[in-house]
Structure formats: structure tokens, C-alpha cells
Design a protein around this motif. Sequence first.
Motif, PDB file in Angstrom:
ATOM      1  N   ILE A   7       0.863  -1.176   0.000  1.00 11.05           N
ATOM      2  CA  ILE A   7       0.000   0.000   0.000  1.00 11.05           C
ATOM      3  C   ILE A   7       0.898   1.224   0.000  1.00 11.05           C
ATOM      4  O   ILE A   7       1.665   1.440   0.944  1.00 11.05           O
ATOM      5  N   ILE A   8       0.821   1.999  -1.073  1.00 14.08           N
ATOM      6  CA  ILE A   8       1.657   3.188  -1.197  1.00 14.08           C
ATOM      7  C   ILE A   8       0.835   4.382  -0.736  1.00 14.08           C
ATOM      8  O   ILE A   8      -0.163   4.750  -1.370  1.00 14.08           O
ATOM      9  N   LEU A   9       1.228   4.970   0.378  1.00 13.00           N
ATOM     10  CA  LEU A   9       0.467   6.086   0.923  1.00 13.00           C
ATOM     11  C   LEU A   9       0.631   7.320   0.040  1.00 13.00           C
ATOM     12  O   LEU A   9       1.730   7.651  -0.403  1.00 13.00           O
ATOM     13  N   GLY A  10      -0.472   7.988  -0.219  1.00 12.29           N
ATOM     14  CA  GLY A  10      -0.485   9.100  -1.150  1.00 12.29           C
ATOM     15  C   GLY A  10       0.324  10.296  -0.691  1.00 12.29           C
ATOM     16  O   GLY A  10       0.592  10.484   0.504  1.00 12.29           O
ATOM     17  N   ALA A  11       0.722  11.107  -1.641  1.00 15.39           N
ATOM     18  CA  ALA A  11       1.428  12.366  -1.388  1.00 15.39           C
ATOM     19  C   ALA A  11       1.119  13.303  -2.548  1.00 15.39           C
ATOM     20  O   ALA A  11       0.463  12.919  -3.523  1.00 15.39           O
TER      21      ALA A  11
ATOM     22  N   GLU B  74      -4.014  11.396  -6.814  1.00 16.78           N
ATOM     23  CA  GLU B  74      -2.685  10.894  -6.470  1.00 16.78           C
ATOM     24  C   GLU B  74      -2.546   9.434  -6.884  1.00 16.78           C
ATOM     25  O   GLU B  74      -1.507   9.017  -7.417  1.00 16.78           O
ATOM     26  N   ALA B  75      -3.595   8.653  -6.652  1.00 18.86           N
ATOM     27  CA  ALA B  75      -3.552   7.226  -6.991  1.00 18.86           C
ATOM     28  C   ALA B  75      -3.387   7.009  -8.487  1.00 18.86           C
ATOM     29  O   ALA B  75      -2.633   6.130  -8.929  1.00 18.86           O
ATOM     30  N   GLU B  76      -4.085   7.803  -9.281  1.00 21.04           N
ATOM     31  CA  GLU B  76      -3.978   7.669 -10.738  1.00 21.04           C
ATOM     32  C   GLU B  76      -2.578   8.045 -11.224  1.00 21.04           C
ATOM     33  O   GLU B  76      -2.016   7.377 -12.107  1.00 21.04           O
TER      34      GLU B  76
ATOM     35  N   GLY C 222      -6.668  10.867  -3.183  1.00 18.94           N
ATOM     36  CA  GLY C 222      -7.647  11.524  -4.035  1.00 18.94           C
ATOM     37  C   GLY C 222      -7.070  12.708  -4.791  1.00 18.94           C
ATOM     38  O   GLY C 222      -5.851  12.852  -4.922  1.00 18.94           O
ATOM     39  N   SER C 223      -7.958  13.576  -5.243  1.00 17.44           N
ATOM     40  CA  SER C 223      -7.577  14.718  -6.068  1.00 17.44           C
ATOM     41  C   SER C 223      -7.531  15.989  -5.233  1.00 17.44           C
ATOM     42  O   SER C 223      -8.297  16.163  -4.280  1.00 17.44           O
ATOM     43  N   ALA C 224      -6.657  16.915  -5.632  1.00 12.27           N
ATOM     44  CA  ALA C 224      -6.563  18.198  -4.933  1.00 12.27           C
ATOM     45  C   ALA C 224      -7.667  19.156  -5.353  1.00 12.27           C
ATOM     46  O   ALA C 224      -7.879  20.186  -4.702  1.00 12.27           O
TER      47      ALA C 224
END
Length: 214
Positions: free
Chosen positions: A57-61, A105-107, A96-98
Motif C-alpha cells: 500500500i503506497i500512501l499518497g502524497a 494521487e492514486a492515478e 484523491g484529487s486536490a
Amino acid sequence: MTTDELRFSYKKNHKRRRFALILAIVIMAGFLWTAVTAAGIVDYADEESARHSDAAIILGAAVAGDQPSLVFRARIDHAIMLYKQGTVGNLVFTGGSAGPGLPTEAEVGRDYALAQGVDPARIQIETESAVTEENLIYALAVGEAAGFQTYTIVSDPLHMRRSMKLAHQLGMDAAASPTRTSAYETWRTKLPFLARETVLTMGYTVKGWMSPSR
């Protein structure tokens, strides 16, 4: 002064001294808790498991348009390394998206991994989360739907202790794998990150104490 006045003054001063002592103890305890929490975060930063997991699981940034930030790229690169080594079988990108119309971020993470040769069948994404706890909650739902049972959490070293604490609170069978490179290389950049993680870790600890399940 009369005897009653002296007695009243003594009691008043005694209460003030007692209040000052209690306040000093509370402040000292707060400083001690903060120091112990920060030290634990730093100590945990090098914690890494070599076990095989069904998925990382890659945590978003943050992202910049359709490109990952330096922080996010380091996390993605680390996860891809684990995938290519065979340490993890799949990748789950989170975030998610900003804003409306912007890629999530996931995409962005998925597209970056695809460009690095990762099999698209080995990639899952969740695009709703905004914070670490949501990253893990939504990633767990995606993983369960895909039949995953074990996970490796990938993030920056100073982010690992809180991330693992949250993962275990969610009942995840999870192991830690911090990035080997990070945008937070100097203490000038590490200290604000550490301060934030310390406050958030303490907050989640208090939240756990107040949980009805306890």
C-alpha cells in the motif's frame, strides 16, 4: 492581621502553590510524552520487514499535474523495487484529487508505475482518500475485494510509526517498508515533518484512549 485572616491567607497561598505544582507536573509530563513519542518515531524510522506480502500500500502524497512530487516518487519507486524483487505481489495506490478536474494521487502513481513496466493487472487504486487514515481504510477495502490478506505499508521513514499504528488499529496484517530515499534529507526539512508526526501520533493515541471499544 487576625487569626482568621492569617488562616485564610495561608489557605489561599497553599491553594496557589498546589495549583502551581500540579500545573508544573502536567507541563513536565506533556514535555516528556512529546519527547518519548518523537524518539519513538525516529527509532521506528529504520524498521523494515523483508517478508512477502500480497500487496504494497503506497500512501499518497502531493502531485504536480500528472507527475508525482519528489516525496511521492520516492514512495512509488520503493514500492516498484519491492514488486520487482518479488517481495510484494501487487501495488495499491492511494490518494484523491486536490481539486475538480485534477488527476488523483492514486492515478498519477498508477501511471508512473505502468511506465516503469509494472503489470497493470497487478495494480489497484483508491481515489477517495485525503489523509493517511483514509488511505489505509479505503486501500483495505480495495485489497479485501481483490482477495489480499497481507500488506506492506510504504511511506517515508518518519511517517511509518503512525501509519503502522493506524494499520494495526484497522486490524490489518501489515509490515513496514520505509523508503530508502526521501525529500526529507536534512534536519531542517525533517524537523517540521517530525513535529507534525509527533502531534498527530499523540492525537491518535488520545483518540484510541477515548474509543468506546476500550
